[in-house]
Design an enzyme around this catalytic site. Structure first.
Site, PDB file in Angstrom:
ATOM      1  N   LYS A 144      39.411  36.499  34.129  1.00 51.66           N
ATOM      2  CA  LYS A 144      39.902  35.192  34.596  1.00 51.66           C
ATOM      3  C   LYS A 144      38.736  34.336  35.058  1.00 51.66           C
ATOM      4  CE  LYS A 144      43.283  33.190  37.839  1.00 51.66           C
ATOM      5  NZ  LYS A 144      44.235  33.490  38.940  1.00 51.66           N
ATOM      6  N   SER A 198      48.925  31.775  38.321  1.00 56.26           N
ATOM      7  CA  SER A 198      47.832  31.018  37.752  1.00 56.26           C
ATOM      8  C   SER A 198      47.058  31.772  36.665  1.00 56.26           C
ATOM      9  CB  SER A 198      46.865  30.609  38.856  1.00 56.26           C
ATOM     10  OG  SER A 198      46.287  31.758  39.449  1.00 56.26           O
ATOM     11  N   SER A 209      50.079  35.276  41.307  1.00 54.02           N
ATOM     12  CA  SER A 209      49.384  34.877  40.070  1.00 54.02           C
ATOM     13  C   SER A 209      49.050  35.988  39.102  1.00 54.02           C
ATOM     14  CB  SER A 209      48.102  34.134  40.415  1.00 54.02           C
ATOM     15  OG  SER A 209      48.406  32.818  40.737  1.00 54.02           O
TER      16      SER A 209
HETATM   17  N1  GLN Z   1      51.868  29.999  42.386  1.00 54.30           N
HETATM   18  C1  GLN Z   1      51.208  30.275  43.638  1.00 54.30           C
HETATM   19  C2  GLN Z   1      50.424  29.059  44.064  1.00 54.30           C
HETATM   20  O1  GLN Z   1      50.469  28.097  43.358  1.00 54.30           O
HETATM   21  C3  GLN Z   1      50.334  31.475  43.525  1.00 54.30           C
HETATM   22  C4  GLN Z   1      48.975  31.192  43.014  1.00 54.30           C
HETATM   23  C5  GLN Z   1      48.104  32.417  43.032  1.00 54.30           C
HETATM   24  O2  GLN Z   1      48.561  33.519  43.288  1.00 54.30           O
HETATM   25  N2  GLN Z   1      46.828  32.191  42.823  1.00 54.30           N
HETATM   26  O3  GLN Z   1      49.791  29.052  45.078  1.00 54.30           O
END
Ligand code: GLN
Length: 481
Positions: A80, A155, A179
């Protein structure tokens, strides 16, 4: 190896030892797949063939000398783009780091390198990992390989989609509020979030430091276990990494699950849950009961406050962590007549809308006069949610829930309303706030063929139990329930 059977860590190893394929040929095969599919999926932002072939050649030389192969010898892995890779551009899917090339590897990356992995490249994600659909990337969204008009989740959308589409054997993602687990569910792959502190965060570009975790995606639970064994463990460079010994998860995963008490919290099966998600999750639980697990109904009364607490704590930490992108030390610098003007222009041009929204939310929550009302309260709620978990784990060995309330939604479906996007994190942010480990494992599909994931959560450092249960669910799902 037939074209349809996906490569796994053991099948790569066996093929290398039998000299059926070289690590270099395998890397080339994956680059050919990426070449064919990436313009459509947009899962990779940067390819790193130079480093990949150097790593592959090292493994091929080891094979030629007849020496022992390291744990992940020749295994193609994607990383990532919020995780630092020496000499390989690391953008965080942001314009502000468009040309940033880190001078060092993150500890997790360094450990994969030492274990013989081959780094194909860097995967797309929401900008600075802020989002749940991959639509916040400055470089365009990723498409879900199971349905191209749908999001892969976020994400870590590129990491999940790349594994689902067989553009890599495995990948690293990060999970702050879901994410890894949510894109795992949307794309139909296993995504493991380790306990907070289990895997070093050194070299992970920080979003919310008290919540960020690095973890693997893989086609099989066993491969996720093998990767965790490599990346886990204490690191003196991360003061929050835990000095807790790391078991061999590839072996631990074989332990029987008979007699385990499985907690099913009612708050996760309420009104907002799509029946097309509920059905496969329920049948997965029924399978576990058949295997000798005991289903125990649970109440986790503070669940309803988790989204609000998470979006205050995460944005507060983000507002502080992202202060470093000022045009002086990293990445983009936009011209300005004065220093302040330069800061302003740089941040205005460099950050996307969601990142700006979160910096403002977090700055507000931390400002004098509001700190007690928002930030301090959110921290108290976090404690109550952690207590829901520790109370539950007095009675049960693991907790099972849906990973997300819906299957993958359509591109553009939630972009107009950030709150709708935030609310979709309802089942994942709780475990994040508590710091416990969790996985999303595929447990079936909707009638339209969209993947559905089951979330399995366990007490701190009980990743083995998460993996054992996930493996049983995986086997039952493969048998067609
Ligand atoms: N969807 C969550 C957010 O927008 C989680 C994001 C993540 O785990 N990096 O914060």
């Amino acid at each position: 190896m037939s074209a349809s059977a996906p490569w796994t860590v053991p099948s790569v190893r066996a093929a290398l030892l039998a000299k059926k394929i070289s690590a270099r040929e395998l890397a080339a095969e994956f680059y050919a797949r990426i070449e064919r599919r990436n313009s459509e999926l947009n899962a990779f932002l940067t390819l790193s063939p130079e480093r990949a072939y150097a790593q592959a050649d090292r493994i091929d030389a080891t094979v030629a000398r007849g020496e022992d192969l390291p744990a992940l010898a020749g295994v193609p892995i994607a990383i990532k783009d919020v995780i630092s890779t020496r000499g390989i551009r690391t953008t965080c899917a942001s314009k502000i780091l468009e040309n940033y090339v880190p001078p060092y590897d993150a500890t997790a990356v360094e450990r994969l390198d030492a274990a013989g992995a081959v780094f194909l490249g860097k995967t797309n994600c929401d900008e600075f990992a802020m989002g749940g659909s991959n639509e916040n990337s400055a470089y365009g969204p990723v498409r879900n390989p199971a349905a191209l008009d749908r999001v892969p989740g976020g994400s870590s959308g590129g990491s999940a989609a790349a594994v689902a589409a067989d553009l890599t054997v495995a990948s690293l993602g990060t999970d702050t509020g879901g994410s890894i687990r949510q894109p795992g569910s949307f794309c139909g792959v296993s995504g493991l979030m380790p306990t907070y502190g289990r895997v070093s965060r050194y070299g992970l570009v920080a979003f919310a430091s008290s919540l960020d975790k690095i973890g693997p995606f893989a086609k099989s639970v066993a491969d996720a276990a093998r990767i965790l064994s490599v990346i886990a463990g204490h690191d003196p460079s991360d003061s929050t990494s835990a000095a807790v010994s790391v078991p061999d998860y590839g072996v631990e995963i074989e332990q029987p699950i008979e007699g385990l008490r499985i907690g099913v919290p009612e708050e996760y099966f309420g009104d907002g849950l799509d029946p097309e998600v509920r059905r496969p999750v329920e049948s997965g639980i029924a399978q576990l009961e058949k295997l000798g697990c005991r289903r125990i109904p649970l109440k986790m009364p503070h669940t309803g406050y988790a989204i609000a607490a998470y979006y205050i704590i995460a944005t507060a930490e983000a507002s502080s962590n992202l202060a470093r992108y000022d045009g002086v030390r990293y990445g983009l610098r936009a011209p300005g007549a004065t220093l302040t003007e330069m800061y302003r222009q740089t941040r205005d041009r460099g950050f996307g809308a969601e990142v700006k929204r979160r910096i403002m939310l977090g700055t507000y929550a931390l400002s004098a006069g509001y700190y007690d009302a928002y930030y301090l309260r959110a921290q108290k709620v976090r404690t109550l949610i952690a207590r829901d978990f520790s109370d539950a784990f007095q009675k049960v060995d693991a907790i099972i829930t849906p990973t997300a309330p819906t299957p993958a939604f359509r591109l553009g479906e939630k972009t107009a309303d950030p709150l709708q996007m935030y609310l979709a994190d309802i089942y994942t942010v709780t475990g994040s706030l508590a710091g416990v480990p969790g996985i999303s494992v595929p447990c079936g599909k909707t009638p339209a063929g969209l993947p559905v994931g089951m979330q399995i959560l366990a007490p701190h450092f009980a990743e083995s139990r998460v993996l054992q249960i996930a493996r049983a669910v995986e086997a039952a799902t493969e048998r067609g329930n």
